[in-house]
Design a protein around this motif. Structure first.
Motif, PDB file in Angstrom:
ATOM      1  N   UNK A 259       0.800  -1.237   0.000  1.00  0.00           N
ATOM      2  CA  UNK A 259       0.000   0.000   0.000  1.00  0.00           C
ATOM      3  C   UNK A 259       0.830   1.283   0.000  1.00  0.00           C
ATOM      4  N   UNK A 260       2.154   1.194   0.198  1.00  0.00           N
ATOM      5  CA  UNK A 260       2.949   2.427   0.219  1.00  0.00           C
ATOM      6  C   UNK A 260       2.946   3.129  -1.143  1.00  0.00           C
ATOM      7  N   UNK A 261       2.577   2.393  -2.192  1.00  0.00           N
ATOM      8  CA  UNK A 261       2.531   2.998  -3.532  1.00  0.00           C
ATOM      9  C   UNK A 261       1.146   3.562  -3.871  1.00  0.00           C
ATOM     10  N   UNK A 262       0.280   3.583  -2.876  1.00  0.00           N
ATOM     11  CA  UNK A 262      -1.100   4.000  -3.131  1.00  0.00           C
ATOM     12  C   UNK A 262      -1.217   5.367  -3.767  1.00  0.00           C
ATOM     13  N   UNK A 263      -0.435   6.345  -3.265  1.00  0.00           N
ATOM     14  CA  UNK A 263      -0.535   7.694  -3.819  1.00  0.00           C
ATOM     15  C   UNK A 263       0.001   7.788  -5.242  1.00  0.00           C
ATOM     16  N   UNK A 264       0.990   6.965  -5.581  1.00  0.00           N
ATOM     17  CA  UNK A 264       1.496   6.937  -6.953  1.00  0.00           C
ATOM     18  C   UNK A 264       0.410   6.474  -7.896  1.00  0.00           C
ATOM     19  N   UNK A 265      -0.267   5.387  -7.535  1.00  0.00           N
ATOM     20  CA  UNK A 265      -1.353   4.881  -8.384  1.00  0.00           C
ATOM     21  C   UNK A 265      -2.503   5.875  -8.444  1.00  0.00           C
ATOM     22  N   UNK A 266      -2.814   6.513  -7.297  1.00  0.00           N
ATOM     23  CA  UNK A 266      -3.918   7.477  -7.263  1.00  0.00           C
ATOM     24  C   UNK A 266      -3.613   8.684  -8.145  1.00  0.00           C
ATOM     25  N   UNK A 267      -2.363   9.124  -8.156  1.00  0.00           N
ATOM     26  CA  UNK A 267      -1.975  10.289  -8.961  1.00  0.00           C
ATOM     27  C   UNK A 267      -2.167  10.024 -10.448  1.00  0.00           C
ATOM     28  N   UNK A 268      -1.726   8.854 -10.890  1.00  0.00           N
ATOM     29  CA  UNK A 268      -1.801   8.538 -12.316  1.00  0.00           C
ATOM     30  C   UNK A 268      -3.244   8.271 -12.734  1.00  0.00           C
ATOM     31  N   UNK A 269      -3.990   7.610 -11.876  1.00  0.00           N
ATOM     32  CA  UNK A 269      -5.403   7.371 -12.188  1.00  0.00           C
ATOM     33  C   UNK A 269      -6.165   8.694 -12.280  1.00  0.00           C
ATOM     34  N   UNK A 270      -5.871   9.618 -11.358  1.00  0.00           N
ATOM     35  CA  UNK A 270      -6.506  10.933 -11.381  1.00  0.00           C
ATOM     36  C   UNK A 270      -6.152  11.683 -12.667  1.00  0.00           C
ATOM     37  N   UNK A 271      -4.881  11.601 -13.084  1.00  0.00           N
ATOM     38  CA  UNK A 271      -4.456  12.287 -14.302  1.00  0.00           C
ATOM     39  C   UNK A 271      -5.157  11.724 -15.531  1.00  0.00           C
ATOM     40  N   UNK A 272      -5.267  10.400 -15.602  1.00  0.00           N
ATOM     41  CA  UNK A 272      -5.950   9.775 -16.743  1.00  0.00           C
ATOM     42  C   UNK A 272      -7.424  10.158 -16.757  1.00  0.00           C
ATOM     43  N   UNK A 273      -8.072  10.118 -15.612  1.00  0.00           N
ATOM     44  CA  UNK A 273      -9.488  10.503 -15.551  1.00  0.00           C
ATOM     45  C   UNK A 273      -9.690  11.976 -15.886  1.00  0.00           C
TER      46      UNK A 273
END
Length: 466
Positions: A259-273
C-alpha cells in the motif's frame, strides 16, 4: 500502448492527399425541367404563320392588260390582329419574366445544385489536406458496424482485464500473465490466429505489456528469457490491446500489493481521468496537457522515509488510434506542451498517463518488445529470400499491427532472425524496445480508449474497475 513524443519517435509514414476529382456533374436539363417554355415570343401566332408577310400583290408575270400596261395593285394590309401566346400557368416564359417563386418546379423552394467540384490541392493548398481527408474518412467509418466492433473489443478487454486483476498477485510469473491475457483475448474474440489472416480479423491489438517498477512501457516476456516473478514490493503495469476488424481498444492499469505505492497509483489514475474528462471535439492538446500535469503532480509519495513528488513522464504521451494502427498522427501529452493539434469529431483516442518517482525522462533499454510494419517504406531494395518470405508472413498475418516474437513462433516460423534483421535495417519493419526510468524508481500507468462520436464521447473501455 504508450506513444513516444515527437522528439523521441517518428509517428507513422508520411501521407498526402491525391488529386481531387469532380464529385458530381449535373446532366443537361430539358427545358421543361428548368421551368422554361420555348416558342412563345410575342408576334408568333398559333400556327406559326408570319402575319407581316400575308396577301401580297399579284406576281408581275400575271394579270397584265392587253395594252401592255402593268396593272399595279396596292398591297393590302392584313386585318388579323397579332396574337400573344401565353405560357401555361406555373411555367416560365421566353424571355423569362415569371418570378421563381411562382414556378411550379420550384414550389418546394428546392433549387438545383451546381456542378460539384472538389477542392484541388494545387489550387487551394490549405483546404483539402491529407489530415482533413483522414478525418473525413474516420467520420464516415463511424457507423453501426464501427460501434459494434469497438464495443465487442471493449467487452473482451473488460472480461480479460478483470480476470487478470484477480491473478496478478505476488508469486505469479510474467509468462503466466501474458499467456492468460493472450489466450483469453483469442478465445473471447473467437480467433486463434493460427490460420493465415485469422489474426487480422480479431485478436491481440499489440503485444501484452508487463512493466515492472522503473520500466515504463514496452516490455513483454520472450521465449528463452529469464523468468520474472512478481514480488510484494513490485509495481506492475499491465497494458494490452484487443482489436475486432482492426478497431483497437487500448487500456492499461497498474497493481501494487504494497500500500505504500497508493498515492502513486492514485496520482496517475486521477491524471488519466482528468484527460478523459477534458477530451472532446475541439479540445486543444496544449490546454489538456497542462491540466493533466497539474492533476498528477499535485500528489507525492513517501518511500523509505522520504517524501517524493510524483512526476509526469515527459517522453511518452497518449495518442489517437487508426484502423489497424495503434499509434496515429496525434498525441495527447500529459506535460504542458505547445501544440496546435486538437481533437476532432470521429477521432479515437487512447488517453493514457504515466507517473514516476524518478526523473521523468525515459531511455531505451536492451531487448525487444515487438515489431511493427512500416507501410511507407519501399520494399524494392529487399533482396534476401528469407527477408522476403518473412515479410509476406508479416503482411498476411499482422499487417500494420504490432506483434511480438512469440506470435511469429506460435505460427511455426523458424530461423527468422536474419530476415528480421534485414527488414529492420532497411526500415521496412520497426523494432520497439523497453523504455525505462532510473533504477530504483517506480512508474505507474492507467489508460482508456475514448470515441469522439458526433453527439457524445464514449469511453469505450471503461468498466467498474475504474
Amino acid at each position: 500502448m504508450g506513444s513516444k513524443t515527437p522528439d523521441e519517435h517518428r509517428q507513422g509514414p508520411d501521407e498526402s492527399s491525391g488529386q481531387a476529382s469532380i464529385a458530381a456533374v449535373n446532366p443537361q436539363r430539358p427545358a421543361s425541367a428548368s421551368g422554361l417554355l420555348h416558342g412563345t415570343l410575342e408576334g408568333d401566332d398559333e400556327d406559326g404563320d408570319d402575319d407581316d408577310g400575308g396577301d401580297l400583290g399579284v406576281d408581275s408575270n400575271h394579270d397584265q392588260p392587253k395594252n401592255g400596261k402593268q396593272n399595279k395593285k396596292k398591297k393590302r394590309k392584313s386585318n388579323k390582329k397579332k396574337k400573344k401566346k401565353k405560357a401555361p400557368s406555373g411555367e416560365q416564359t421566353t424571355p423569362p419574366r415569371v418570378a421563381l417563386a411562382n414556378l411550379t418546379v420550384f414550389q418546394d423552394k428546392q433549387y438545383p445544385e451546381g456542378q460539384i467540384v472538389d477542392y484541388d490541392k494545387n489550387d487551394n493548398l490549405q483546404r483539402t489536406t491529407a489530415e482533413e481527408i483522414r478525418h473525413l474518412a474516420a467520420l464516415n467509418d463511424m457507423d453501426d458496424e464501427f460501434l459494434n466492433d469497438y464495443r465487442k473489443a471493449a467487452e473482451v478487454h473488460r472480461q480479460v482485464r478483470h480476470h487478470v486483476q484477480t491473478i496478478a498477485k505476488p508469486g505469479v510469473s510474467m509468462s503466466k500473465l501474458a499467456l492468460e491475457i493472450e489466450e483469453g483475448v483469442r478465445a473471447l474474440t473467437g480467433h486463434q490466429g493460427l490460420e493465415t489472416g485469422d489474426a487480422l480479423k480479431a485478436g491481440m491489438g499489440f503485444p501484452t505489456g508487463l512493466c515492472l517498477n522503473n520500466i515504463a512501457a514496452h516490455w513483454t516476456p520472450n521465449e528463452g528469457g529469464k523468468e520474472i516473478i512478481l514480488q510484494n514490493d513490485d509495481v506492475l503495469s499491465v497494458d494490452f490491446g484487443v482489436h475486432v476488424n482492426g478497431r483497437i481498444v487500448d487500456s492499461a492499469f497498474t497493481v501494487a500489493a504494497n500500500p505504500i505505492y497508493g498515492n502513486l497509483l492514485a496520482a496517475v489514475k486521477d491524471a488519466t481521468n482528468t484527460g478523459l474528462r477534458e477530451a472532446g471535439i475541439d479540445a486543444r492538446m496544449d490546454h489538456m496537457s497542462g491540466i493533466i500535469q497539474e492533476a498528477m503532480e499535485s500528489y507525492e509519495v513517501e518511500l523509505n522515509g522520504k517524501t517524493i513528488p510524483v512526476k509526469a513522464v515527459r517522453s511518452l504521451s497518449g495518442h489517437n488510434i487508426l484502423r489497424y494502427k495503434i499509434h496515429g498522427d496525434k498525441q495527447v501529452p500529459f506535460v504542458k506542451t505547445r501544440s496546435n493539434q486538437r481533437m476532432e469529431e470521429g477521432d479515437v483516442f487512447a488517453i493514457e498517463t504515466f507517473g514516476t518517482t524518478g526523473r521523468g525522462y525515459m531511455r531505451d533499454d536492451v531487448g525487444i518488445y515487438g515489431y511493427g510494419r512500416n507501410e511507407g517504406v519501399s520494399t524494392a531494395g529487399l533482396h534476401h529470400a528469407t527477408a522476403k518470405s518473412l515479410l509476406k508472413t508479416i503482411d498476411d498475418n499482422f499487417g500494420t499491427l504490432v506483434f511480438a516474437k512469440r506470435y511469429l513462433e506460435r505460427l511455426g516460423v523458424k530461423n527468422y532472425q536474419l530476415g528480421m534483421r534485414s527488414l529492420v535495417q532497411s526500415g521496412i519493419v520497426e523494432a520497439y524496445g523497453p523504455l525505462v526510468d532510473v533504477p530504483g524508481s517506480y512508474v505507474a500507468q492507467f489508460e482508456h480508449t475514448v470515441l469522439l462520436r458526433p453527439n457524445c464521447k464514449e469511453i469505450i473501455s471503461r468498466g467498474d474497475d475504474y
